[in-house]
Motif scaffolding. Structure first.
Motif, PDB file in Angstrom:
ATOM      1  N   LYS A 213     -26.267  50.510  14.388  1.00 26.72           N
ATOM      2  CA  LYS A 213     -24.784  50.882  15.149  1.00 26.72           C
ATOM      3  C   LYS A 213     -24.969  51.876  15.525  1.00 26.72           C
ATOM      4  CE  LYS A 213     -20.297  50.578  13.763  1.00 26.72           C
ATOM      5  NZ  LYS A 213     -19.486  50.950  12.423  1.00 26.72           N
ATOM      6  N   LEU A 214     -25.405  53.399  15.692  1.00 24.63           N
ATOM      7  CA  LEU A 214     -24.764  54.618  16.574  1.00 24.63           C
ATOM      8  C   LEU A 214     -25.739  54.363  17.814  1.00 24.63           C
ATOM      9  CD1 LEU A 214     -24.089  57.150  17.183  1.00 24.63           C
ATOM     10  CD2 LEU A 214     -25.197  58.133  16.442  1.00 24.63           C
ATOM     11  N   ASP A 215     -27.263  53.648  17.800  1.00 24.14           N
ATOM     12  CA  ASP A 215     -28.000  53.677  18.696  1.00 24.14           C
ATOM     13  C   ASP A 215     -27.280  52.579  19.389  1.00 24.14           C
ATOM     14  OD1 ASP A 215     -30.570  53.650  20.244  1.00 24.14           O
ATOM     15  OD2 ASP A 215     -30.581  51.238  19.509  1.00 24.14           O
ATOM     16  N   LEU A 216     -26.880  51.468  19.149  1.00 26.08           N
ATOM     17  CA  LEU A 216     -26.177  50.594  19.642  1.00 26.08           C
ATOM     18  C   LEU A 216     -25.100  50.696  20.502  1.00 26.08           C
ATOM     19  CD1 LEU A 216     -25.773  47.519  21.213  1.00 26.08           C
ATOM     20  CD2 LEU A 216     -24.190  46.552  18.838  1.00 26.08           C
ATOM     21  N   PHE A 217     -23.969  51.687  20.063  1.00 31.23           N
ATOM     22  CA  PHE A 217     -23.069  52.534  20.512  1.00 31.23           C
ATOM     23  C   PHE A 217     -23.361  53.149  21.663  1.00 31.23           C
ATOM     24  CE2 PHE A 217     -20.574  56.416  21.495  1.00 31.23           C
ATOM     25  CZ  PHE A 217     -19.279  55.568  22.070  1.00 31.23           C
ATOM     26  N   LEU A 218     -24.441  54.022  21.830  1.00 31.29           N
ATOM     27  CA  LEU A 218     -24.718  54.979  22.681  1.00 31.29           C
ATOM     28  C   LEU A 218     -25.326  54.356  23.983  1.00 31.29           C
ATOM     29  CD1 LEU A 218     -26.528  57.611  20.669  1.00 31.29           C
ATOM     30  CD2 LEU A 218     -24.306  58.176  21.842  1.00 31.29           C
TER      31      LEU A 218
ATOM     32  N   ASP B 200     -11.976  53.548  30.667  1.00 33.77           N
ATOM     33  CA  ASP B 200     -11.300  54.567  29.931  1.00 33.77           C
ATOM     34  C   ASP B 200     -10.808  53.003  29.195  1.00 33.77           C
ATOM     35  OD1 ASP B 200     -11.866  56.849  31.049  1.00 33.77           O
ATOM     36  OD2 ASP B 200      -9.453  56.969  32.295  1.00 33.77           O
ATOM     37  N   LYS B 201     -10.601  52.606  29.555  1.00 33.73           N
ATOM     38  CA  LYS B 201     -10.309  51.273  28.504  1.00 33.73           C
ATOM     39  C   LYS B 201     -11.025  50.579  28.247  1.00 33.73           C
ATOM     40  CE  LYS B 201      -7.601  47.740  27.040  1.00 33.73           C
ATOM     41  NZ  LYS B 201      -7.571  47.115  25.791  1.00 33.73           N
ATOM     42  N   SER B 202     -12.376  50.823  28.808  1.00 32.77           N
ATOM     43  CA  SER B 202     -13.580  49.874  27.917  1.00 32.77           C
ATOM     44  C   SER B 202     -13.827  50.606  26.640  1.00 32.77           C
ATOM     45  CB  SER B 202     -14.740  49.572  28.667  1.00 32.77           C
ATOM     46  OG  SER B 202     -14.206  48.227  29.318  1.00 32.77           O
ATOM     47  N   LEU B 203     -13.988  52.314  26.957  1.00 32.15           N
ATOM     48  CA  LEU B 203     -14.905  53.460  26.803  1.00 32.15           C
ATOM     49  C   LEU B 203     -13.812  53.309  24.953  1.00 32.15           C
ATOM     50  CD1 LEU B 203     -16.736  54.753  25.431  1.00 32.15           C
ATOM     51  CD2 LEU B 203     -15.714  56.720  26.696  1.00 32.15           C
ATOM     52  N   GLY B 204     -12.676  52.667  25.534  1.00 33.78           N
ATOM     53  CA  GLY B 204     -11.828  52.979  24.379  1.00 33.78           C
ATOM     54  C   GLY B 204     -11.553  51.939  23.134  1.00 33.78           C
ATOM     55  N   ASP B 205     -11.557  51.191  23.944  1.00 29.77           N
ATOM     56  CA  ASP B 205     -11.650  49.814  22.757  1.00 29.77           C
ATOM     57  C   ASP B 205     -13.355  49.640  22.340  1.00 29.77           C
ATOM     58  OD1 ASP B 205      -9.924  48.714  24.509  1.00 29.77           O
ATOM     59  OD2 ASP B 205     -10.354  47.442  25.282  1.00 29.77           O
TER      60      ASP B 205
ATOM     61  N   SER C  52     -14.424  56.658  16.096  1.00 27.93           N
ATOM     62  CA  SER C  52     -14.285  57.765  16.339  1.00 27.93           C
ATOM     63  C   SER C  52     -14.654  58.897  15.658  1.00 27.93           C
ATOM     64  CB  SER C  52     -13.072  56.981  16.257  1.00 27.93           C
ATOM     65  OG  SER C  52     -12.714  57.303  14.747  1.00 27.93           O
ATOM     66  N   VAL C  53     -15.068  59.028  14.490  1.00 30.03           N
ATOM     67  CA  VAL C  53     -15.441  60.271  14.546  1.00 30.03           C
ATOM     68  C   VAL C  53     -16.607  60.930  14.963  1.00 30.03           C
ATOM     69  CG1 VAL C  53     -16.734  61.705  12.235  1.00 30.03           C
ATOM     70  CG2 VAL C  53     -14.525  59.896  11.793  1.00 30.03           C
ATOM     71  N   VAL C  54     -17.799  59.509  15.461  1.00 34.82           N
ATOM     72  CA  VAL C  54     -18.693  60.107  15.922  1.00 34.82           C
ATOM     73  C   VAL C  54     -18.834  60.457  17.093  1.00 34.82           C
ATOM     74  CG1 VAL C  54     -20.719  59.833  16.682  1.00 34.82           C
ATOM     75  CG2 VAL C  54     -20.832  58.606  14.691  1.00 34.82           C
ATOM     76  N   TYR C  55     -17.947  59.994  18.366  1.00 31.01           N
ATOM     77  CA  TYR C  55     -17.875  60.378  19.952  1.00 31.01           C
ATOM     78  C   TYR C  55     -17.103  61.214  19.900  1.00 31.01           C
ATOM     79  CZ  TYR C  55     -16.708  59.697  24.633  1.00 31.01           C
ATOM     80  OH  TYR C  55     -16.231  59.504  26.129  1.00 31.01           O
ATOM     81  N   ASN C  56     -16.068  61.771  19.052  1.00 33.62           N
ATOM     82  CA  ASN C  56     -14.625  63.197  18.907  1.00 33.62           C
ATOM     83  C   ASN C  56     -16.156  64.166  18.670  1.00 33.62           C
ATOM     84  OD1 ASN C  56     -12.911  61.544  19.910  1.00 33.62           O
ATOM     85  ND2 ASN C  56     -12.862  61.225  18.023  1.00 33.62           N
TER      86      ASN C  56
END
Length: 58
Positions: free
Chosen positions: A14-19, A40-45, A53-57
């Motif tokens: 899941k993390l690999d897909l997100f990245l 910004d909208k697409s990344l937020g979505d 949110s925990v990983v990205y921040n």
């Protein structure tokens, strides 16, 4: 990631897909295929829908 993809845990996949999806958005923005607002909208979505949110921040 240096492990064989089939040996990754579901969380690692899941993390690999997100990245990879974030990288695609980065490339679209870099090449002016999308605006900063669209990025910004697409990344937020993406962050919200994938629960990153925990990983990205970090």
């Amino acid at each position: 990631m240096d492990k064989d993809y089939s040996s990754l845990t579901p969380e690692e996949k899941k993390l690999d897909l997100f990245l990879r999806q974030k990288r695609t958005l980065d490339l679209f923005l870099e090449r002016n295929a999308i605006s900063k607002a669209q990025y910004d909208k697409s990344l937020g979505d993406l962050i919200e829908k994938m629960g990153m949110s925990v990983v990205y921040n970090l």
